[in-house]
Motif scaffolding. Sequence first.
Motif, mmCIF file in Angstrom:
data_model
loop_
_atom_site.group_PDB
_atom_site.id
_atom_site.type_symbol
_atom_site.label_atom_id
_atom_site.label_comp_id
_atom_site.label_asym_id
_atom_site.label_seq_id
_atom_site.Cartn_x
_atom_site.Cartn_y
_atom_site.Cartn_z
ATOM 1 N N GLU A 170 37.972 30.744 36.850
ATOM 2 C CA GLU A 170 39.061 31.405 37.546
ATOM 3 C C GLU A 170 40.110 31.839 36.538
ATOM 4 N N SER A 171 41.171 32.497 37.019
ATOM 5 C CA SER A 171 42.166 32.986 36.069
ATOM 6 C C SER A 171 42.777 31.812 35.315
ATOM 7 N N HIS A 174 34.422 36.689 37.021
ATOM 8 C CA HIS A 174 34.837 35.643 37.951
ATOM 9 C C HIS A 174 33.968 35.727 39.193
ATOM 10 N N MET A 206 30.716 35.265 41.178
ATOM 11 C CA MET A 206 29.462 34.512 41.166
ATOM 12 C C MET A 206 28.285 35.357 41.673
ATOM 13 N N VAL A 253 27.061 37.093 38.608
ATOM 14 C CA VAL A 253 26.354 36.096 37.795
ATOM 15 C C VAL A 253 24.944 35.863 38.342
ATOM 16 N N LEU A 287 33.045 25.693 43.545
ATOM 17 C CA LEU A 287 33.257 27.119 43.294
ATOM 18 C C LEU A 287 32.228 27.944 44.060
ATOM 19 N N CYS A 343 32.840 28.228 47.760
ATOM 20 C CA CYS A 343 33.983 29.059 48.171
ATOM 21 C C CYS A 343 33.589 30.494 48.475
ATOM 22 N N ILE A 344 32.342 30.872 48.170
ATOM 23 C CA ILE A 344 31.946 32.260 48.383
ATOM 24 C C ILE A 344 31.314 32.378 49.758
ATOM 25 N N GLY A 369 38.354 26.151 50.927
ATOM 26 C CA GLY A 369 38.670 26.360 49.525
ATOM 27 C C GLY A 369 38.658 25.044 48.779
ATOM 28 N N ILE A 370 38.977 25.092 47.480
ATOM 29 C CA ILE A 370 39.181 23.859 46.732
ATOM 30 C C ILE A 370 40.665 23.525 46.882
ATOM 31 N N PRO A 371 40.995 22.313 47.346
ATOM 32 C CA PRO A 371 42.422 21.992 47.524
ATOM 33 C C PRO A 371 43.194 22.103 46.211
ATOM 34 N N GLY A 372 44.507 22.316 46.336
ATOM 35 C CA GLY A 372 45.335 22.397 45.134
ATOM 36 C C GLY A 372 45.194 23.724 44.429
ATOM 37 N N THR A 373 45.734 23.800 43.223
ATOM 38 C CA THR A 373 45.661 25.045 42.458
ATOM 39 C C THR A 373 45.182 24.747 41.049
ATOM 40 N N VAL A 374 44.745 25.805 40.360
ATOM 41 C CA VAL A 374 44.365 25.686 38.963
ATOM 42 C C VAL A 374 45.608 25.241 38.187
ATOM 43 N N ARG A 381 41.945 17.876 41.901
ATOM 44 C CA ARG A 381 41.340 18.664 42.977
ATOM 45 C C ARG A 381 39.956 18.135 43.366
#
Lengths: 327, 316
Positions: B37-38, B209, B211, B214, B250, B253-254, B266-271, B286
């Motif tokens: 991710e960013s 970014h 998938m 990929v 990850l 999430c798609i 989503g994945i809880p929290g942030t990067v 996370r």
Amino acid sequence: MDASVPRDDSLVTITDLTREFSSGDGFMKPRRTMRAVNDVSLDVPRGKVTGVVGESGCGKSTLARLVLRLLEATEGKVIFDGKDLATQSQSEMRKLRRQMQMVFQDPYSAIDPRYTIRRALLEPFKVQGEAKTAAEGKATVDELISMVGLSPRMMDSFPHQLSGGQKQRVGIARALALRPSFLVLDEPTASLDVSIQAQIIDLLESLKEELGLTYLFISHDLSLVRYFCDRVVVMYLGRVMEILPGAETQPRHHYAHALLDSNFEPDPTRRKIVTMLGGEIPSPFAKIPGCAFVARCPAASDICKRERPPLTRLGDGHMIACHNPMD
Amino acid sequence: MALLSVQGISVSIGALNPLEGITFDIDKGEILGLVGESGSGKSLTAMCVMGLLPRIGGSITKGSIVFDGRDLIGLPEIELRRLRGKRIALISQNPMTSLDPIIRIGAQIDQVSNLHLGLSAEAAKARSLELIAQLRIPEPAAIHRAYPHQLSGGMKQRIVIAMALAADPDLIVADEPTTALDVTIQAQIIQIMVELVRDRGLALMLITHDMGVVAQACDRVVVLYAGRVAEMNGIGEIFAEPKHPYTRELIRCIPRFGQAPGSLKGIPGTVPSIVDYPDGCRFNPRCSNAQALCRDQAPALEPKSSGLAACHFSEV
């Protein structure tokens, strides 16, 4: 046309909607006009998610703004809950706006960077001339902030102190402040990472259930639209190509099919050979008498060049604008 | 021996340490995906490989980058210049960072094979026209005479790919080459690029970014999280049995076709931000499986039943 007949279950009905933009001043540069939205008709059923998908320049964001009358239509009508938006006076429009709100792609540009989150969330009430005591204000902000899953600690933060996902949550909280029944979501997750995108979609799903909202969801991401939306409207160059009643329905328009075919699934066992569309999206200034997709369509025939195919009914809720649909 | 082998590189820029222990390798004829991710350090890794780090005031403090038997770290700029463009080519996200707006398209592609392969003007032009045609751009001769502003974004990106191929490089580093493009154009460009790379037996490092891209294009994948490698694995293993919880989350999430409503989480929290990396495993705040050990100690990148992963409690 079927799509334009107002039905009881539709919250918004859009009929023959057109918006033109012009460039050039006619003095040194010739004046040219383009139709960003070109004769679009569709309805947005109550309590459902209607998705509008298309590539850049297809008119999806212009459509979003026309539906909320943030832009005036050149022709055509938007009926919201039985009221024709074009005939509403400014003050009537302001009242109506409590019902209809927008969530923008870039939450940062939607919130004043000098406002704290608290102030940003109370601004809609100020605009509506609704006075709140300090205690009422605090209670409102508390409620909004917890509704979108933010911590009350963030109330006095500034937008730059929040991450992209948190800012978008503030954007959603603000859109919900006046308790609208209808939200236009203009690419609300396009600038977010996938792990955050999924969080926001999850939040929008549960808010819809909790508050009984109706969504118009604008996106370029077909897999997201197919997951999130009850109906999918595929646009190309300002026109509706196909309306799919559900995610399971196979598209029969050649453009809708190509769009779906371009979507790589996150599964390496399902690699595919993409059908190459010839050519490029034509200039929006080009005057196209027939079908907008004719130059790139593998099934184009003479009639496609001459006559614009009308949006016709294929099945229950399935509409298509194509002279030679796929089998 | 791999064509490019990156071993445990760490990077510092001023007081910040944006990369730590980045390790991966690419063989000839292989497409390696670099995902994250960013803020995960994807583009910075590309800059390390290209030897461009000093331009942004960064330096590699640890590790080695061995390309075709030679360590690139500490190589004088003049030697690096010989490698860049000739043996290692870069395709960046925005084609206009690679194209000069006031020079004709043709001259810009010609220049690459003229400079690096010593081709005459005619030979270089013939080669450029051939490359333009291989990228399935209609009317190569007209495009050869055109200026960048006359082309669409998708066309410009194809020209940049033609430029990257012009000197017959061994390795192409593509940094989000289709992110700015519409999906139908993205699908076509990925397909053409993969075809050309496979035909020529080149190595491609594909940073993305997405998938979906990929899954469609890569042979192996490196997953970065917050400046470290979370996992490196084969394409089948990454999707079927990921070894790092971050990789698994990850992928979850798609949205997939036919997925039940309400099941996308989503994945809880942030990067985490670079100024505020957590102790221990950087994914621990996370991670649903985080234990005390994960908060205390950073896991090493170790061999698992397939690939490598940096997790104390790696899934089998």
